[in-house]
Design a protein around this motif. Structure first.
Motif, short mmCIF file in Angstrom:
data_model
loop_
_atom_site.label_atom_id
_atom_site.label_comp_id
_atom_site.label_asym_id
_atom_site.label_seq_id
_atom_site.Cartn_x
_atom_site.Cartn_y
_atom_site.Cartn_z
N ARG A 19 0.81 -1.21 0.00
CA ARG A 19 0.00 0.00 0.00
C ARG A 19 0.85 1.27 0.00
O ARG A 19 0.61 2.20 -0.76
CB ARG A 19 -0.92 -0.01 1.22
CG ARG A 19 -1.84 1.21 1.30
CD ARG A 19 -2.69 1.16 2.56
NE ARG A 19 -3.48 -0.07 2.59
CZ ARG A 19 -4.21 -0.44 3.64
NH1 ARG A 19 -4.22 0.31 4.74
NH2 ARG A 19 -4.91 -1.56 3.60
N THR A 20 1.87 1.30 0.85
CA THR A 20 2.68 2.53 0.98
C THR A 20 3.49 2.85 -0.28
O THR A 20 3.42 3.97 -0.79
CB THR A 20 3.60 2.44 2.20
OG1 THR A 20 2.79 2.30 3.38
CG2 THR A 20 4.46 3.69 2.32
N PRO A 21 4.26 1.88 -0.83
CA PRO A 21 4.99 2.20 -2.06
C PRO A 21 4.08 2.53 -3.24
O PRO A 21 4.41 3.36 -4.08
CB PRO A 21 5.84 0.96 -2.33
CG PRO A 21 5.22 -0.12 -1.53
CD PRO A 21 4.61 0.53 -0.33
N LEU A 22 2.90 1.89 -3.28
CA LEU A 22 1.96 2.18 -4.36
C LEU A 22 1.46 3.61 -4.26
O LEU A 22 1.42 4.33 -5.26
CB LEU A 22 0.78 1.21 -4.31
CG LEU A 22 -0.30 1.44 -5.36
CD1 LEU A 22 0.26 1.28 -6.77
CD2 LEU A 22 -1.49 0.50 -5.14
N ARG A 23 1.11 4.05 -3.04
CA ARG A 23 0.64 5.42 -2.87
C ARG A 23 1.71 6.42 -3.28
O ARG A 23 1.42 7.43 -3.91
CB ARG A 23 0.22 5.66 -1.40
CG ARG A 23 -1.17 5.15 -1.06
CD ARG A 23 -1.73 5.91 0.14
NE ARG A 23 -0.81 5.88 1.28
CZ ARG A 23 -0.92 5.04 2.31
NH1 ARG A 23 -1.92 4.16 2.34
NH2 ARG A 23 -0.06 5.07 3.30
N GLU A 24 2.96 6.15 -2.90
CA GLU A 24 4.04 7.07 -3.24
C GLU A 24 4.28 7.10 -4.75
O GLU A 24 4.52 8.16 -5.34
CB GLU A 24 5.32 6.66 -2.51
CG GLU A 24 6.51 7.57 -2.76
CD GLU A 24 6.28 9.00 -2.30
OE1 GLU A 24 6.99 9.90 -2.80
OE2 GLU A 24 5.39 9.23 -1.44
N ALA A 25 4.22 5.92 -5.39
CA ALA A 25 4.39 5.86 -6.84
C ALA A 25 3.28 6.61 -7.56
O ALA A 25 3.52 7.33 -8.53
CB ALA A 25 4.43 4.40 -7.30
N LEU A 26 2.05 6.50 -7.05
CA LEU A 26 0.92 7.21 -7.65
C LEU A 26 1.07 8.71 -7.46
O LEU A 26 0.70 9.49 -8.35
CB LEU A 26 -0.39 6.72 -7.04
CG LEU A 26 -0.82 5.31 -7.45
CD1 LEU A 26 -2.02 4.85 -6.62
CD2 LEU A 26 -1.16 5.25 -8.94
N ARG A 27 1.60 9.11 -6.31
CA ARG A 27 1.84 10.54 -6.09
C ARG A 27 2.83 11.08 -7.13
O ARG A 27 2.65 12.16 -7.70
CB ARG A 27 2.38 10.78 -4.69
CG ARG A 27 2.56 12.25 -4.34
CD ARG A 27 3.32 12.42 -3.03
NE ARG A 27 4.68 11.92 -3.13
CZ ARG A 27 5.67 12.59 -3.72
NH1 ARG A 27 5.45 13.79 -4.24
NH2 ARG A 27 6.88 12.09 -3.78
N MET A 28 3.87 10.31 -7.43
CA MET A 28 4.86 10.71 -8.42
C MET A 28 4.23 10.79 -9.81
O MET A 28 4.47 11.73 -10.57
CB MET A 28 6.04 9.72 -8.42
CG MET A 28 6.83 9.73 -7.13
SD MET A 28 7.91 8.27 -6.94
CE MET A 28 9.07 8.55 -8.29
N LEU A 29 3.39 9.82 -10.13
CA LEU A 29 2.72 9.81 -11.44
C LEU A 29 1.74 10.97 -11.57
O LEU A 29 1.56 11.53 -12.65
CB LEU A 29 2.00 8.48 -11.65
CG LEU A 29 2.91 7.26 -11.83
CD1 LEU A 29 2.10 5.98 -11.73
CD2 LEU A 29 3.64 7.31 -13.17
N GLN A 30 1.10 11.32 -10.45
CA GLN A 30 0.17 12.46 -10.47
C GLN A 30 0.92 13.75 -10.73
O GLN A 30 0.44 14.62 -11.48
CB GLN A 30 -0.60 12.52 -9.16
CG GLN A 30 -1.77 13.50 -9.19
CD GLN A 30 -2.71 13.30 -8.01
OE1 GLN A 30 -2.43 12.55 -7.09
NE2 GLN A 30 -3.84 13.97 -8.04
N GLN A 31 2.11 13.90 -10.16
CA GLN A 31 2.93 15.08 -10.41
C GLN A 31 3.34 15.16 -11.87
O GLN A 31 3.51 16.26 -12.42
CB GLN A 31 4.17 15.06 -9.51
CG GLN A 31 3.88 15.32 -8.04
CD GLN A 31 5.12 15.30 -7.18
OE1 GLN A 31 6.11 14.65 -7.53
NE2 GLN A 31 5.09 16.00 -6.06
N GLU A 32 3.50 14.02 -12.53
CA GLU A 32 3.85 13.98 -13.95
C GLU A 32 2.63 14.18 -14.85
O GLU A 32 2.78 14.25 -16.07
CB GLU A 32 4.51 12.64 -14.29
CG GLU A 32 5.83 12.40 -13.61
CD GLU A 32 6.38 11.02 -13.91
OE1 GLU A 32 6.69 10.73 -15.10
OE2 GLU A 32 6.48 10.20 -12.98
N GLY A 33 1.44 14.23 -14.25
CA GLY A 33 0.24 14.41 -15.04
C GLY A 33 -0.26 13.15 -15.71
O GLY A 33 -1.07 13.22 -16.64
#
Length: 248
Positions: free
Chosen positions: A53-67
């Motif tokens: 759950r934690t690494p997935l949330r962080e990866a999604l946060r990075m992808l959201q910053q990339e649009g």
């Protein structure tokens, strides 16, 4: 640390590395395995990546910053659709600035730089033979970076940002057009020969047409009635009206 300290330790899952999870999800978005505009749950993404759950949330946060994704309150994730207005604006800018940058760079490239450009063509050619789109991307990006390398750092930084955004466009084109890699190879060789001849005007025109083709293809596939007016106008400014009509 002795072996006894490891007794009872939970095995590390491959998906627990944030960078690895981000890279895998990003690749799935870029090659359209996760389709533009589709909605998925975090649970589904966890199963696809074997991520906690934690690494997935962080990866999604990075992808959201990339649009590349949009997070919703109910833990559903929307894979970003192609924004044709942004496509048109980005490619109009790329055509304008990169055509100017290669016109400057063409007369300044050194023998060593031409040797490196030749090597990138070889690497791209080998990737094309293997039909390996992932391996194509690295030398392709390096090739385009070198074509505009003799301008100010700020201009190069802006061009790099737009090139990053355009990676998804390139992947979409490569996925949908089976001849796109071979066509790109031929166009790259033409551009390089123009630079080798120190013909900055021809190099800028070839590069502008090369970039515009991707924007035109994506818009035609997603919304045939969409008018890429900025891209068309930028191309006309580089080519001139007569050549722009021929290119179209």
């Amino acid at each position: 640390m002795d072996d006894t300290s490891r007794i009872g330790a939970a095995p590390r899952r491959a998906g627990d590395d944030v960078i690895q999870v981000h890279a895998r999800l990003r690749s799935m978005i870029l090659d359209c395995t996760l389709e533009p505009g589709s909605k998925v749950t975090q649970a589904e993404l966890s199963r696809l990546t074997d991520a906690g759950r934690t690494p997935l949330r962080e990866a999604l946060r990075m992808l959201q910053q990339e649009g590349l994704v949009k997070a919703e309150l109910n833990k559903r994730i929307t894979i970003a659709a192609f924004d044709l207005d942004k496509l048109d604006c980005t490619y109009a800018y790329r055509i304008s600035i990169e055509a100017a940058a290669i016109r400057v760079t063409a007369s300044l490239l050194s023998t060593a730089e031409f040797d490196e450009l030749d090597r990138t063509l070889v690497d791209m050619g080998e990737a094309i033979e293997r039909r390996d789109r992932d391996e194509f991307e690295g030398p392709h990006r390096r090739f385009h970076q070198m074509l505009v390398s003799h301008v100010q750092e700020g201009a190069r930084a802006r061009m790099a940002i737009d090139a990053d955004w355009a990676e998804r466009v390139r992947r979409f084109v490569m996925q949908g057009d089976q001849h796109s890699l071979a066509r790109a190879d031929a166009e790259h060789r033409e551009i390089l020969e123009a630079c080798r001849a120190r013909d900055g005007v021809r190099a800028s025109r070839l590069l502008a047409s090369h970039l515009a083709r991707s924007a035109f293809y994506v818009a035609a596939q997603l919304e045939p009635t969409y008018d890429t007016i900025l891209t068309r106008t930028a191309l006309r400014m580089v080519l001139g009206d007569e050549l722009a009509q021929t290119a179209k």
